[in-house]
Scaffold this motif. Sequence first.
Motif, PDB file in Angstrom:
ATOM      1  N   GLY A   1      49.031  34.330  49.752  1.00  0.00           N
ATOM      2  CA  GLY A   1      48.232  34.899  48.676  1.00  0.00           C
ATOM      3  C   GLY A   1      48.622  36.331  48.362  1.00  0.00           C
ATOM      4  N   SER A   2      47.938  36.898  47.397  1.00  0.00           N
ATOM      5  CA  SER A   2      48.271  38.246  46.937  1.00  0.00           C
ATOM      6  C   SER A   2      48.087  39.281  48.046  1.00  0.00           C
ATOM      7  N   ILE A   3      46.939  39.257  48.721  1.00  0.00           N
ATOM      8  CA  ILE A   3      46.676  40.208  49.797  1.00  0.00           C
ATOM      9  C   ILE A   3      47.476  39.847  51.042  1.00  0.00           C
ATOM     10  N   GLY A   4      47.462  38.583  51.415  1.00  0.00           N
ATOM     11  CA  GLY A   4      48.166  38.149  52.624  1.00  0.00           C
ATOM     12  C   GLY A   4      49.650  38.446  52.579  1.00  0.00           C
TER      13      GLY A   4
ATOM     14  N   SER B   1      46.210  40.533  41.379  1.00  0.00           N
ATOM     15  CA  SER B   1      46.200  39.391  42.286  1.00  0.00           C
ATOM     16  C   SER B   1      46.127  38.101  41.483  1.00  0.00           C
ATOM     17  N   LYS B   2      46.418  36.996  42.139  1.00  0.00           N
ATOM     18  CA  LYS B   2      46.395  35.703  41.472  1.00  0.00           C
ATOM     19  C   LYS B   2      44.999  35.404  40.945  1.00  0.00           C
ATOM     20  N   GLY B   3      44.913  35.131  39.647  1.00  0.00           N
ATOM     21  CA  GLY B   3      43.636  34.828  39.035  1.00  0.00           C
ATOM     22  C   GLY B   3      42.784  36.038  38.731  1.00  0.00           C
TER      23      GLY B   3
ATOM     24  N   GLU C   1      45.501  39.337  35.107  1.00  0.00           N
ATOM     25  CA  GLU C   1      46.344  38.156  34.895  1.00  0.00           C
ATOM     26  C   GLU C   1      45.754  37.281  33.796  1.00  0.00           C
ATOM     27  N   VAL C   2      44.421  37.137  33.813  1.00  0.00           N
ATOM     28  CA  VAL C   2      43.746  36.353  32.778  1.00  0.00           C
ATOM     29  C   VAL C   2      43.924  37.017  31.413  1.00  0.00           C
ATOM     30  N   PHE C   3      43.743  38.340  31.361  1.00  0.00           N
ATOM     31  CA  PHE C   3      43.910  39.068  30.097  1.00  0.00           C
ATOM     32  C   PHE C   3      45.323  38.890  29.544  1.00  0.00           C
TER      33      PHE C   3
END
Length: 642
Positions: free
Chosen positions: A323-326, A482-484, A488-490
């Motif tokens: 993931g983004s943080i991991g 981060s993902k989602g 990213e949505v914008f």
Amino acid sequence: MLERWIDDAGQEDSAMMHPVVSKTRRPNWSRAIAKLLVDLAMLNLATVLAVFARLDFGAAPWSLVYILRFPGLMENLVFVAASVLLQTPLALWSYASLRDMERVAIVVAVTKVLTLQLLIAVSGEVQWSRGAFAASAVLAFLFMAGVRAVARWRYEHTARQERVDVPVQKTPSGARVLIVGAGDAGDKVLREFEGHPELGRVVGLIDDDVAKRGCTIRGVRVLGSVATIADAARRTGATQAIIAIPSHAASVTRAVLPNLADTDVQVRTLPGMWELVNGSIHVDDLRRIRLEDLLTRTPVSTDLGPVRAYVEGKRILVTGAGGSIGSEIVRQVVELNPSQVIMLGRGENRIFRIDREMQQLENVTCAVPVIGDMRDEARMAWLFDTYRPDIIFHAAAHKHVPLMEKNPEEAILNNVGGTRTLLRLAASHRAERFVNISTDKAVNPVNFMGASKRVVELVVQVNDGRERLRATSVRFGNVLGSKGSVTEVFQKQLQESRTLRVTDPDMERFFMLIPEAVQLVLQAGALAQGRDIFVLRMGEPIRILDLARSYIKLAGLEVGRDASIVISGNRGNEKMTEELWSGTEHVVPTSNESIMRVECPAIPELAVLRQAVDALLNATRSHDVNAMRAALHTIDPSINIP
């Protein structure tokens, strides 16, 4: 001849851009010799005029004879030697600069001083006065500098004329530009706009330096400070603002954006100064503003020395490593010389990407990819038996609030059940530290995702001290990029429909960047004292509506003309404003000014909490949502899910 060589000097770079033409031109050495001859002509012309003036303009032949006699010949030889040593004939006159003028001045000065000394040493006297020598030196410099200035002017004038004559390029953008920064970078941008009028017109400079106020650079006036940029934009009709302070671009941008929020001015910024090699930056190369430019504060950067002290030589397990943080935890930890980094994740593709990234790094051989679900006790037991991690950074979790409201069982089973499994194994295998990534949504939670993370915080706290395990949690808010995430949505919405959807005009959130959040998570791991929670300083919350407006503006668009914002409504049990700690928690500073420690109220005993969590998991497996709500409220009365 002089005019011809000035023309040639102004066309030197054309030969570089048009290799077919350059084949017919003389070699560079012949051009250098020609320049040296021109400089010699200027030197001797200056000497003739100075001697002529010394003789009261009444003995013209003597001034001409002087340069053909021993003193004049000696001066010419010294000049040639100095010119060759300082390589002045190799300079491109079409790009003549102050540095070139300095070299010319040095050559003239060296020539005159050495010649004077040699004449005194040889003949014991100087035929003409020292005043004539000084006058000839000044004239020689002025003539040689003037030739170069004319060459540069002719080149720039010709280049501008050629651009005007090309129909394809004669399409002015009509942009009226304010440049923020009246320094070196601002001067370079001004030069580019002068050379590329089709890109627009600079109508003013903005700078906070009071000493520059009202002054001009290349004919463009410094209008005022950043605080007055909106007024300057209205007065000049500016449609674009360019941040030309690369060393402080992010902080300046954060100051500029609020002041231009109610205008239609687009905001752009330059690359770093290292990209402005020899002033070759082009206005077309201006980059879009980065995610850190959306923050209302300066991004945090800390010394990872204390982290290295507890990570170096240890076996590190990172859950949710894809993931983004991991994945960012993996990137930062491998730089701290651990003996091994176990990258655990359930998603094959994500773990494949971070594993491939690690393989491509030089001298990184400690990263081990493991595919597995933290809810699978047998798989997790195998992992702990095989790798025996010393430190666990727990970043695996379901995090999307609206999605978890529709799938509350998954939020509880994954976040609570999976974390409890990891903690039990960490304690039984005598791990040293367990750092749990929490969220501001765990404070007074009103949705299942936040509630699950609050229960995880409690489970982590009661497991602190078991065997030798030091367990702690770190809370922070939303992470940009981060993902989602909202950005990213914008980006997707802007590309597809030019319409950004905001749930509520008053909704606001705390934001951090991924690298700074991870740095502080690693730092918090070194600060754990027992049964504590750490909170990262995130500045003031940002309204999502303001973030949307800034995002559109930074994309080079105008709200209402190029893109729109619609209010879509709350997606289900979302808070208007998040909190970083509750009213029953007391926050104290730590040795790291960017991290605060939450002194928590009394928490239940391990056995009591274990029974309550068992009841919660049983209700979850039964898909009894009402029983889940009741069990969550029993575990922590601050949890109130409608």
